[in-house]
Structures are given as C-alpha cells and as structure tokens.
Motif scaffolding. Structure first.
Motif, PDB file in Angstrom:
ATOM      1  N   VAL A  61       0.892  -1.165   0.000  1.00 14.93           N
ATOM      2  CA  VAL A  61       0.000   0.000   0.000  1.00 14.93           C
ATOM      3  C   VAL A  61       0.923   1.206   0.000  1.00 14.93           C
ATOM      4  O   VAL A  61       1.622   1.465   0.983  1.00 14.93           O
ATOM      5  N   TYR A  62       0.948   1.924  -1.117  1.00 18.44           N
ATOM      6  CA  TYR A  62       1.887   3.027  -1.308  1.00 18.44           C
ATOM      7  C   TYR A  62       1.766   4.057  -0.188  1.00 18.44           C
ATOM      8  O   TYR A  62       0.682   4.534   0.120  1.00 18.44           O
ATOM      9  N   GLY A  63       2.909   4.366   0.422  1.00 18.55           N
ATOM     10  CA  GLY A  63       2.961   5.371   1.478  1.00 18.55           C
ATOM     11  C   GLY A  63       2.458   4.887   2.825  1.00 18.55           C
ATOM     12  O   GLY A  63       2.350   5.680   3.757  1.00 18.55           O
ATOM     13  N   GLU A  64       2.147   3.613   2.940  1.00 16.89           N
ATOM     14  CA  GLU A  64       1.625   3.053   4.193  1.00 16.89           C
ATOM     15  C   GLU A  64       2.425   1.801   4.577  1.00 16.89           C
ATOM     16  O   GLU A  64       1.991   0.673   4.342  1.00 16.89           O
ATOM     17  N   PRO A  65       3.617   1.979   5.177  1.00 15.10           N
ATOM     18  CA  PRO A  65       4.445   0.814   5.503  1.00 15.10           C
ATOM     19  C   PRO A  65       3.789  -0.149   6.492  1.00 15.10           C
ATOM     20  O   PRO A  65       4.054  -1.352   6.446  1.00 15.10           O
ATOM     21  N   ASP A  66       2.896   0.338   7.356  1.00 11.67           N
ATOM     22  CA  ASP A  66       2.223  -0.542   8.304  1.00 11.67           C
ATOM     23  C   ASP A  66       1.177  -1.427   7.632  1.00 11.67           C
ATOM     24  O   ASP A  66       0.704  -2.394   8.223  1.00 11.67           O
ATOM     25  N   LEU A  67       0.811  -1.093   6.403  1.00 10.64           N
ATOM     26  CA  LEU A  67      -0.170  -1.878   5.660  1.00 10.64           C
ATOM     27  C   LEU A  67       0.463  -2.644   4.497  1.00 10.64           C
ATOM     28  O   LEU A  67      -0.247  -3.217   3.670  1.00 10.64           O
ATOM     29  N   SER A  68       1.786  -2.646   4.424  1.00  4.61           N
ATOM     30  CA  SER A  68       2.506  -3.338   3.359  1.00  4.61           C
ATOM     31  C   SER A  68       3.216  -4.563   3.924  1.00  4.61           C
ATOM     32  O   SER A  68       3.802  -4.497   5.006  1.00  4.61           O
ATOM     33  N   PRO A 116      -6.265   4.950  -1.638  1.00  6.94           N
ATOM     34  CA  PRO A 116      -5.208   3.938  -1.470  1.00  6.94           C
ATOM     35  C   PRO A 116      -4.727   3.401  -2.813  1.00  6.94           C
ATOM     36  O   PRO A 116      -5.520   3.135  -3.712  1.00  6.94           O
ATOM     37  N   ARG A 117      -3.413   3.300  -2.933  1.00  5.61           N
ATOM     38  CA  ARG A 117      -2.811   2.683  -4.118  1.00  5.61           C
ATOM     39  C   ARG A 117      -2.197   1.365  -3.665  1.00  5.61           C
ATOM     40  O   ARG A 117      -1.202   1.349  -2.942  1.00  5.61           O
ATOM     41  N   VAL A 118      -2.822   0.281  -4.081  1.00  7.23           N
ATOM     42  CA  VAL A 118      -2.493  -1.054  -3.596  1.00  7.23           C
ATOM     43  C   VAL A 118      -1.967  -1.897  -4.752  1.00  7.23           C
ATOM     44  O   VAL A 118      -2.477  -1.831  -5.869  1.00  7.23           O
ATOM     45  N   SER A 119      -0.945  -2.698  -4.468  1.00  7.12           N
ATOM     46  CA  SER A 119      -0.505  -3.711  -5.430  1.00  7.12           C
ATOM     47  C   SER A 119      -0.438  -5.059  -4.707  1.00  7.12           C
ATOM     48  O   SER A 119      -0.099  -5.124  -3.535  1.00  7.12           O
ATOM     49  N   VAL A 120      -0.816  -6.106  -5.431  1.00  7.52           N
ATOM     50  CA  VAL A 120      -0.774  -7.472  -4.900  1.00  7.52           C
ATOM     51  C   VAL A 120      -0.103  -8.337  -5.953  1.00  7.52           C
ATOM     52  O   VAL A 120      -0.462  -8.290  -7.130  1.00  7.52           O
ATOM     53  N   SER A 121       0.890  -9.119  -5.534  1.00  7.00           N
ATOM     54  CA  SER A 121       1.566 -10.022  -6.468  1.00  7.00           C
ATOM     55  C   SER A 121       1.874 -11.345  -5.780  1.00  7.00           C
ATOM     56  O   SER A 121       1.957 -11.421  -4.554  1.00  7.00           O
ATOM     57  N   VAL A 122       2.034 -12.380  -6.579  1.00  6.48           N
ATOM     58  CA  VAL A 122       2.364 -13.706  -6.059  1.00  6.48           C
ATOM     59  C   VAL A 122       3.872 -13.786  -5.894  1.00  6.48           C
ATOM     60  O   VAL A 122       4.625 -13.546  -6.835  1.00  6.48           O
ATOM     61  N   VAL A 123       4.310 -14.111  -4.675  1.00  6.80           N
ATOM     62  CA  VAL A 123       5.734 -14.272  -4.392  1.00  6.80           C
ATOM     63  C   VAL A 123       6.138 -15.724  -4.621  1.00  6.80           C
ATOM     64  O   VAL A 123       7.125 -16.013  -5.293  1.00  6.80           O
TER      65      VAL A 123
END
Length: 178
Positions: free
Chosen positions: A40-47, A93-100
């Motif tokens: 979540v861009y700019g939100e390290p506690d939500l990343s 919110p600018r969110v990205s989700v990817s498979v690790v």
C-alpha cells in the motif's frame, strides 16, 4: 555501438518477461499455500513482503480483518483491499498485490525423488519429472495421471509429457509392463 544494441535487447527481453509474468498473475487463481506480497503506497504498516494463505485460502489484514483470496486473482484481491481501505480508512489507497511463491505440486510413483516441488509458471510434466530427478527404470511414459482441483472438485485425468502442470497438482507416474 554493440554494447548499446545489447543493452536495448536485454531491456526489451526483461520488459517482455515482466509483461508475461504480469499476465500470468492476472489469470492465476490464488489458493491455500500461495504466498503473496501486498504493498500500500505510502503506508508501511499496511505493506507486507510475504503473506501465506492459510488452509482456507484466507489471510488477515489490518483494519479489514479476514480476506478470502481463494479462487481470486491477485488483481481481484487488490481491488477488494482497495475498496475496503477506501471505506473509512484511506482517501485514495494505491495497492498492489503479487504472487511471491506459488503453491507446490506433488509427484510420486516411478521418479527418483518423489515429493513436493515449487510450481513455476509454464511448467510442463517433462520438466516436473526432471525436477524430481528423472524417471526410474520401471517408469511408464504412457501411464501418467494428474489429480487437480477443477471447480472445487478433485479430478483425475490421464496426462502426457507435454501436459501443463498447475499448482497443487498431484502427479503419479505408474510402472510400465515389460
């Protein structure tokens, strides 16, 4: 001059691979055992760099609670998180989700090293056999079955060496009759 051309070639190659991976992630349906990354861009506690989906295909996310990711693509999970965060927590919110890490597939029977192996996009049965150390002397290349999840049901089907392997597949290589 040659170095410049080589740089351009490698840049185009890397961009092509990134686009292929992105399209694979757009179609890939998440399930139990997958590990995803959420930013979540700019939100390290939500990343989070790694979140493993539990046996039910869910995970817990701050403020939102339990999120069911099973059967959804990374893009669908991104949209779900974005809409929930907009509902009283963040303005835009600018969110990205990817498979690790994809969930494993399993191979047993007449291979040298049976067991679970990490899935890789584009994996075929012949490459899966290579990961398992190759075939034993008694293996049959005509008697191969794959059990996979289709629409919530476990379905058994015959396979050939060119069959695409999917995450969570259970592959059995039978003995050949001599």
């Amino acid at each position: 001059m040659r170095i410049h051309v080589l740089r351009q070639f490698f840049l185009v190659l890397l961009l092509g691979l990134a686009a292929f991976q992105a399209s694979a992630n757009d179609q890939y349906q998440l399930s139990s055992g997958d590990v995803i990354k959420i930013n979540v861009y700019g939100e390290p506690d939500l990343s989070f760099d790694e979140i493993r989906l539990n046996d039910a295909g869910t995970f817990s996310f701050p403020f939102i609670g339990e999120i069911d990711a099973s059967g959804k693509t990374a893009g669908q999970v991104r949209q779900l998180i974005t809409s929930k965060l907009q509902d009283g927590y963040l303005v835009d919110p600018r969110v990205s989700v990817s498979v690790v890490t994809y969930r494993s597939f399993y191979i047993s029977g007449e291979v040298k090293e049976p067991g679970g192996y990490p899935y890789q996009p584009g994996l075929t049965l012949d490459r899966a056999i290579a990961l398992a150390g190759g075939l034993t002397e008694r293996a049959s290349t005509n008697r191969i079955t794959i059990v996979r999840n289709e629409g919530g049901n476990r379905v058994s089907q015959d396979a050939s060496l060119e069959t695409k392997v999917q995450p969570g597949d259970t592959i059995t290589i039978d003995q050949g009759f001599f």
